[in-house]
Design a protein around this motif. Structure first.
Motif, PDB file in Angstrom:
ATOM      1  N   PRO A 172       0.802  -1.227   0.000  1.00 59.63           N
ATOM      2  CA  PRO A 172       0.000   0.000   0.000  1.00 59.63           C
ATOM      3  C   PRO A 172       0.837   1.280   0.000  1.00 59.63           C
ATOM      4  O   PRO A 172       0.293   2.361   0.145  1.00 59.63           O
ATOM      5  CB  PRO A 172      -0.785  -0.129   1.304  1.00 59.63           C
ATOM      6  N   ARG A 174       2.151   3.274  -2.025  1.00 64.74           N
ATOM      7  CA  ARG A 174       2.031   4.337  -3.021  1.00 64.74           C
ATOM      8  C   ARG A 174       0.806   5.215  -2.814  1.00 64.74           C
ATOM      9  O   ARG A 174       0.528   6.091  -3.625  1.00 64.74           O
ATOM     10  CB  ARG A 174       1.932   3.722  -4.415  1.00 64.74           C
ATOM     11  N   ARG A 175       0.061   4.971  -1.785  1.00 61.66           N
ATOM     12  CA  ARG A 175      -1.158   5.760  -1.607  1.00 61.66           C
ATOM     13  C   ARG A 175      -0.832   7.185  -1.166  1.00 61.66           C
ATOM     14  O   ARG A 175       0.103   7.412  -0.420  1.00 61.66           O
ATOM     15  CB  ARG A 175      -2.047   5.105  -0.556  1.00 61.66           C
ATOM     16  N   THR A 176      -1.644   8.117  -1.615  1.00 61.06           N
ATOM     17  CA  THR A 176      -1.527   9.494  -1.154  1.00 61.06           C
ATOM     18  C   THR A 176      -2.865   9.906  -0.547  1.00 61.06           C
ATOM     19  O   THR A 176      -3.883   9.230  -0.741  1.00 61.06           O
ATOM     20  CB  THR A 176      -1.186  10.446  -2.316  1.00 61.06           C
ATOM     21  N   ALA A 177      -2.834  10.996   0.193  1.00 60.96           N
ATOM     22  CA  ALA A 177      -4.065  11.479   0.825  1.00 60.96           C
ATOM     23  C   ALA A 177      -4.152  12.991   0.710  1.00 60.96           C
ATOM     24  O   ALA A 177      -3.136  13.684   0.753  1.00 60.96           O
ATOM     25  CB  ALA A 177      -4.112  11.057   2.288  1.00 60.96           C
ATOM     26  N   ARG A 190       2.142  11.688   1.124  1.00 64.96           N
ATOM     27  CA  ARG A 190       2.121  10.226   1.094  1.00 64.96           C
ATOM     28  C   ARG A 190       1.384   9.725   2.333  1.00 64.96           C
ATOM     29  O   ARG A 190       1.645  10.186   3.449  1.00 64.96           O
ATOM     30  CB  ARG A 190       3.557   9.695   1.076  1.00 64.96           C
ATOM     31  N   LEU A 191       0.495   8.807   2.120  1.00 62.27           N
ATOM     32  CA  LEU A 191      -0.275   8.277   3.250  1.00 62.27           C
ATOM     33  C   LEU A 191       0.613   7.362   4.093  1.00 62.27           C
ATOM     34  O   LEU A 191       1.218   6.415   3.580  1.00 62.27           O
ATOM     35  CB  LEU A 191      -1.479   7.498   2.729  1.00 62.27           C
ATOM     36  N   ILE A 220      -8.442   9.473   0.193  1.00 61.87           N
ATOM     37  CA  ILE A 220      -7.284   8.614  -0.069  1.00 61.87           C
ATOM     38  C   ILE A 220      -7.264   8.260  -1.550  1.00 61.87           C
ATOM     39  O   ILE A 220      -8.296   7.892  -2.121  1.00 61.87           O
ATOM     40  CB  ILE A 220      -7.343   7.355   0.815  1.00 61.87           C
ATOM     41  N   HIS A 221      -6.091   8.394  -2.147  1.00 66.70           N
ATOM     42  CA  HIS A 221      -5.943   8.082  -3.566  1.00 66.70           C
ATOM     43  C   HIS A 221      -5.079   6.831  -3.682  1.00 66.70           C
ATOM     44  O   HIS A 221      -3.922   6.839  -3.256  1.00 66.70           O
ATOM     45  CB  HIS A 221      -5.284   9.244  -4.295  1.00 66.70           C
ATOM     46  N   ASP A 222      -5.644   5.773  -4.234  1.00 70.41           N
ATOM     47  CA  ASP A 222      -4.912   4.503  -4.352  1.00 70.41           C
ATOM     48  C   ASP A 222      -4.700   4.193  -5.829  1.00 70.41           C
ATOM     49  O   ASP A 222      -5.641   3.794  -6.526  1.00 70.41           O
ATOM     50  CB  ASP A 222      -5.725   3.388  -3.679  1.00 70.41           C
ATOM     51  N   ALA A 225      -6.024   0.836  -7.119  1.00 70.71           N
ATOM     52  CA  ALA A 225      -7.435   0.458  -6.958  1.00 70.71           C
ATOM     53  C   ALA A 225      -7.948  -0.307  -8.177  1.00 70.71           C
ATOM     54  O   ALA A 225      -8.727  -1.262  -8.045  1.00 70.71           O
ATOM     55  CB  ALA A 225      -8.280   1.705  -6.714  1.00 70.71           C
TER      56      ALA A 225
ATOM     57  N   ASP B 433      -5.650  -3.320   5.830  1.00 71.40           N
ATOM     58  CA  ASP B 433      -4.886  -4.166   4.918  1.00 71.40           C
ATOM     59  C   ASP B 433      -4.223  -5.314   5.669  1.00 71.40           C
ATOM     60  O   ASP B 433      -3.897  -5.187   6.851  1.00 71.40           O
ATOM     61  CB  ASP B 433      -3.791  -3.338   4.235  1.00 71.40           C
TER      62      ASP B 433
END
Lengths: 250, 511
Positions: A172, A174-177, A190-191, A220-222, A225, B433
């Motif tokens: 996970p 690479r997720r950003t928020a 970066r989350l 949250i941007h994944d 997804a 997760d």
């Protein structure tokens, strides 16, 4: 049982404690000798034929350097119809015992896919169909380009890793928020953490910031997804076709 | 009425001790992990405070402690501790170093003044509960063949019921009944029938497959005193991922079995995963509960099975009542007339990889579920888990051991409240997760306790899944929470990695 369980087993079972270093030449000599002396009854690979599967035999599980197997081979088991093999040299006997331990070791270590798993086993799909899936139903082209981010992708990974990363590339990380604070200020980064109670990011200035989740608005941007959403849509043929296409991107 | 029903259940399903104690792995024989204690309840759970903690050196605590007569018994592999349940101070410590798999230890069983403890090298040891001295020590199975042991024995009357673990080699599973006084074998039930017996027709004839078929009973079963039947989940067949050498349904692997405690005879079985090739054992606790349906009292057994299906049976007859998936799965061609999800051949592991949900770690696993009679809900820690299964055996060679492996793509965990009457999921709560490993406890205080994947210990409203209390504890709960009452004070006990936290309300009521 669990993955973790198998890994722990590999590390701790006494019968696995010996390092996986077998003298390959001796194992091959043993294989040849076993085949000619024992294969007719026990099978050339020692997994049984008219006589029992030796990989599942107590005599092999309890053996150390031939201390159990040696006498059985030399003296036979006349009551069970096994003849004596009393003309074997000590070296021949040792090679055969080593071969049997190697066979058992391989069976015990069959709970993994080898890192060097061969491409030819994985390459059952149709590259042209994979290309069509990439550009069409798979939706891959919405984010990826075979001349940009995926150029040369087949040279970067082992075949097994390529297939896995094709389906789901990474964790996970690479997720950003986007976090909107009570005053309306917006922060992005970066989350680091998000649960029902708290959210944390590494902001653009490099600082870790966290908030009680109830006090802020969080988006949250994944980027992965779409990979997750694709899982129930794939057929195995899609997977193998797409893989066959990616393999051409050298 | 509900309270009356709950009392009736406790009388029929709980052990000899009062429910202020926790005398067996699941708290009582039912496997519901529902406590009638209610001092800690929805109105005051946000006042919970730390009563004591205890550091158990070494391995993660994966056991459910027992509490009897003010003493707590907690284990890790090779270790048993007796603690003062009021303070966590050590009363005695037993250590027996051993070879064998140290993956986990799930607790002791108790009979009179004696404890029963399984070891990584497959011994069953009886300890004196007063001082931890060894009374007797017997070997259950040969560890050099690949057997090891982790489970908490189930003590029923004068029977100590014990299973063992192991599936990296092709060895038969079994359940033993041992004499609590001597350790002598009373009966042994093998997970595979003998050739020619009923069930043997589900294995190929003329090969040794049935003799090596796996099927470990590695999670504690349950018991119904009225019928004198004990219920166990049975493990997966061997070779694990390659079923080519064992065509057929492979009874009684991946089955729920009902055995007569006195004789070890099979009364009925139900097989959630026929001809398993994905490591989906059916050892998850067979949970027992009663309810009145259309004016008739019925006796149920429910399991959230590792293959992703929630199953409800009549526990007296084994009659199938309900089968319904609790996560998305893609491996079954449908549920047959007996309620069994049939496997698709094309989703068996293949050399070029097959995409399957769930992965071999399962849609759920050893984590204890819970059933609350207050809500008629079955609570389950579930996973959305996708994996690619590879069959690695060379064509023409005989598969041995695992003969393949899957590689996980990703996992997400979710807590579910399932209506047992319909199989519908009344609520879901995301746990984060990864693969959740925490068990569940419900109480008459209208509370559900568990942990999420972000290392938060949580108390939820069982009706809705809404959080009522949480605390970050800095580690994972790899065990199940339990509760007991001592000196009129209710404690909530939560092992977090190698630290045990005991929570309670403040000693002086907060105004």
């Amino acid at each position: 049982m669990t993955r973790c369980l198998a890994l722990c087993l590999l590390a701790t079972l006494p019968l696995l404690a010996q390092p996986a270093k077998f003298d390959a030449a001796a194992v091959e000599r043993g294989r040849t000798q076993f085949k000619s002396s024992c294969g007719f009854c026990h099978g050339d690979d020692a997994t049984g034929n008219r006589a029992p599967d030796l990989l599942r035999a107590t005599s092999l599980s309890h053996d150390t350097d031939g201390d159990t197997l040696g006498p059985i081979i030399r003296n036979g088991r006349p009551d069970q119809g096994m003849p004596a093999f009393n003309t074997l040299s000590a070296a021949q006997l040792a090679d055969m015992v080593l071969f049997l331990h190697k066979q058992a070791y391989d069976a015990l270590h069959s709970a993994s896919v080898p890192r060097d798993y061969p491409l030819k086993k994985l390459l059952t799909g149709n590259a042209a169909a994979g290309k069509a899936y990439f550009e069409g139903a798979g939706g891959c082209a919405a984010c990826h380009s075979v001349t940009k981010d995926l150029a040369g992708i087949a040279s970067k990974y082992t075949p097994l890793d390529l297939q896995q990363r094709m389906l789901y590339p990474a964790g996970p990380g690479r997720r950003t928020a986007t976090v909107t604070l009570p005053g309306g200020k917006v922060m992005e980064g970066r989350l680091v953490h998000a649960d029902e109670y708290e959210v944390a990011i590494t902001a653009a200035d490099g600082w870790y910031r966290s908030w009680p989740a109830a006090t802020v608005k969080v988006e949250i941007h994944d980027p992965l997804a779409a990979h997750k959403a694709q899982m129930p849509k794939y057929t195995d043929a899609d997977v193998h076709n797409l893989f066959a296409y990616l393999v051409t991107l050298k | 009425m509900k309270q009356l029903l709950a009392c009736a259940l406790l009388l029929t399903l709980s052990g000899a001790a009062a429910d202020k104690e926790w005398p067996t792995y699941n708290g009582d024989f039912s496997g519901r992990r529902y406590s009638s204690l209610s001092q800690i309840n929805q109105g005051n759970v946000n006042q919970l405070t730390l009563a004591w903690s205890a550091q158990m050196r070494g391995a993660t605590v994966k056991s459910t402690p027992l509490v009897v007569n003010g003493i707590m018994y907690v284990t890790t592999p090779d270790n048993v501790w007796a603690l003062d349940a009021r303070t966590g101070r050590t009363v005695w410590h037993y250590l027996r170093e051993s070879k064998g798999d140290h993956i986990g230890q799930r607790g002791v069983g108790m009979y009179k003044d004696w404890l029963y403890f399984e070891t990584p090298d497959c011994h069953l040891i009886s300890l004196n509960a007063k001082d931890g001295t060894v009374r007797w020590d017997v070997e259950l199975a040969d560890p050099k063949l690949g057997y090891f042991a982790t489970m908490a024995p189930l003590v029923v009357k004068d029977h100590v019921l014990v299973g063992v673990s192991g599936d990296v080699t092709d060895i038969p599973g079994f359940l033993d009944s041992r004499d609590p006084e001597t350790g002598k074998l009373q009966w042994r039930w093998f997970s595979e029938p003998k050739p020619g017996e009923p069930g043997s027709e589900t294995w190929p004839k003329g090969t040794d497959a049935i003799l090596h078929g796996g099927g470990m009973a590695w999670i504690t079963g349950t018991y119904d005193p009225e019928s004198n039947l004990t219920y166990w989940g049975i493990g997966n067949p061997n070779p694990v991922l390659n079923g080519d050498g064992r065509k057929g349904d492979n009874l009684y692997t991946c089955s729920i079995v009902a055995l007569d405690v006195g004789t070890g005879k099979l009364k009925w079985y139900f097989q959630p995963s026929p001809h398993d090739t994905h490591d989906w054992d059916a050892v998850q606790t067979p949970v027992l509960f009663d309810d009145t349906v259309n004016g008739v009292r019925r006796k149920f057994l429910a399991q959230g099975s590792r293959n992703g299906y929630f199953i409800v049976l009549d526990r007296t007859t084994g009659e199938h009542i309900l089968t319904k998936p609790f996560i998305y799965t893609n491996w079954s061609s449908g549920i047959d007339s007996k309620g069994v999800p049939r496997p698709k051949a094309e989703k068996e592991p293949k050399p070029d990889g097959v995409l399957v949900s769930p992965g071999s770690d399962g849609a759920t696993n050893w984590m204890a579920p819970s059933y609350s009679p207050d809500y008629g809900l079955f609570f389950l820690s579930a996973r959305r888990l996708w994996s690619v299964f590879y069959m690695t055996t060379d064509a023409g060679s005989k598969p041995e051991g695992w003969a393949g492996r899957d590689r996980n793509l990703f996992a997400e965990s979710v807590l579910e409240g399932i209506d047992y009457k319909t199989g519908d999921i009344k609520w879901r709560k995301e746990l984060g997760d990864g693969e959740a490993v925490a068990g569940i406890l419900t109480t008459a205080g209208k509370l559900l306790f568990t942990s999420d994947n972000a290392q938060n210990l949580v108390a939820l409203d069982p009706a809705t899944g809404k959080t009522l209390w949480h605390v970050p504890v800095g580690g994972a709960m790899a065990a199940s929470p339990m509760t007991y009452e001592l000196d009129g004070r209710q404690y909530l006990l939560t092992p977090i990695q190698n630290v045990i936290f005991a929570w309670a309300l403040p000693e002086k009521p907060v105004k």
